[in-house]
Design an enzyme around this catalytic site. Structure first.
Site: not given
Length: 353
Positions: A45, A68, A135, A240, A264, A267, A281, A294
């Site tokens: 990361d 991030e 990541i 999530h 991640s 998708k 989601r 994200d």
């Protein structure tokens, strides 16, 4: 093409950073820390973020970055800092022209830390701001599943460029998803894809390479005549996304296939090229706020591949508020023709709770 230079820079930067993460992915020790929110972060990361931000600041020094990670933990952890610096030093694309675009290697440790800390932008509705997740899907990265290196450019709050590096997805755009893709993955030959899009100019995929960019192929979402035959994607982590609500929605739509769970923004990439069809989601709590890094890259890639992405109530995702999607709840991504049908059922299920 609009944003041609930004796209080229983003593709090369994500490709170089993704190659760095591959080396960490294959290692037994990934230099993992736990952040204040209990989420993991690895040396991959940190290294990927440093490389990408250094490249952005070389090419577009006035641009801001919402990243991030930051360098706070590294300043007090010499061993971890040294590991990351070694990774960053080794990270090249073996291509002089590509390295010239990226500004070449980071010169020293201080430069690496400065690049990491340049990702502290608060975001907002004005100016040029990049959203970076070095990541995405760190838990997938650690367990041997899917993950992605994600970068998007927002101009006045609108996502205009998106790039995803997905080292464990198959290069073949025609290969359909199955339930095995979320675990026990490798980055062997035939895997590793760079996805990209510019608003108004379509979406592409290309194999990850070590040098200059490989030839790109236009990608489109798969036309879906019978929604009961859809393949829908969801997060691996129940923390999530609400697996129960998503199962209820699939049932109401007549979908009988088992959902494909993967980590991640892989998708988003998978449905954009027609390997899957839907991505749900759904919110797990009233207070949870999605992070812009994200979703930003995936949203523009799916949109340019012929899809529609909204929140669970049909609102456009608003990237102009700050570091989170505080004005939205959940995500529904589907081919444009069937998105209204999917959204109607999503609202029915959520409204009945």
């Amino acid at each position: 093409m609009a944003y041609e230079n930004e796209l080229h820079l983003a593709q090369l930067a994500v490709q170089r950073a993704t190659l760095l993460t591959r080396r960490v992915y294959a290692a037994k020790s990934k230099g993992t820390l736990s952040k204040s929110d209990a989420s993991p972060v690895t040396i991959g990361d940190f290294g990927a973020q440093a490389l990408i931000i250094a490249a952005i600041k070389h090419a577009f020094p006035s641009d801001e970055v919402v990243g991030e990670e930051d360098a706070d933990d590294l300043r007090t952890n010499e061993a971890l800092r040294s590991q990351i610096w070694e990774l960053v030093q080794e990270a090249t694309l073996d291509d002089a022209e590509a390295e010239a675009v990226l500004g070449g290697p980071i010169k020293d440790v201080d430069g690496m830390l400065t690049a990491l800390d340049a990702g502290r932008s608060a975001g907002g509705a004005k100016g040029r701001i990049w959203a970076l997740d070095p990541i995405d899907g760190t838990k997938g990265f650690l367990r041997g599943g899917q993950y992605a290196v994600c970068l998007a450019l927002m101009v006045d709050g609108e996502v205009v460029v998106g790039v995803l590096g997905c080292p464990n997805l198959p290069v073949d755009d025609k290969e359909r998803l199955d339930t095995s893709i979320g675990a026990d993955q490798t980055d062997a030959e035939g895997k590793g894809v760079l996805f990209s899009a510019v608003l108004g100019h379509g979406a592409t995929s290309r194999p990850l390479t070590r040098g200059a960019l490989a030839e790109g192929t236009t990608i489109k979402m798969k036309p879906l005549e019978d929604i009961t035959q859809a393949t829908f994607c969801e997060s691996v982590e129940a923390g999530h996304s609400s697996h129960g609500d998503q199962a209820a929605i699939a049932g109401k739509l007549g979908i009988t296939k088992e959902s494909v769970r993967m980590d991640s923004q892989a998708k988003y990439a998978s449905i954009a090229r027609g390997a899957g069809d839907l991505y749900l989601r759904l919110p797990i709590s009233k207070t949870y706020q999605e992070k812009i890094w994200d979703h930003a890259a995936g949203v523009v890639i799916v949109g340019e591949a012929g899809g529609t992405v909204t929140d669970a109530w049909g609102k456009k995702l608003d990237f102009s508020i700050g570091r989170t999607l505080s004005g939205n709840k959940g995500v529904v991504a589907a081919p444009k023709a069937i998105h209204p049908e999917v959204l109607k059922v999503v609202i029915e299920v959520l409204s009945s709770k």
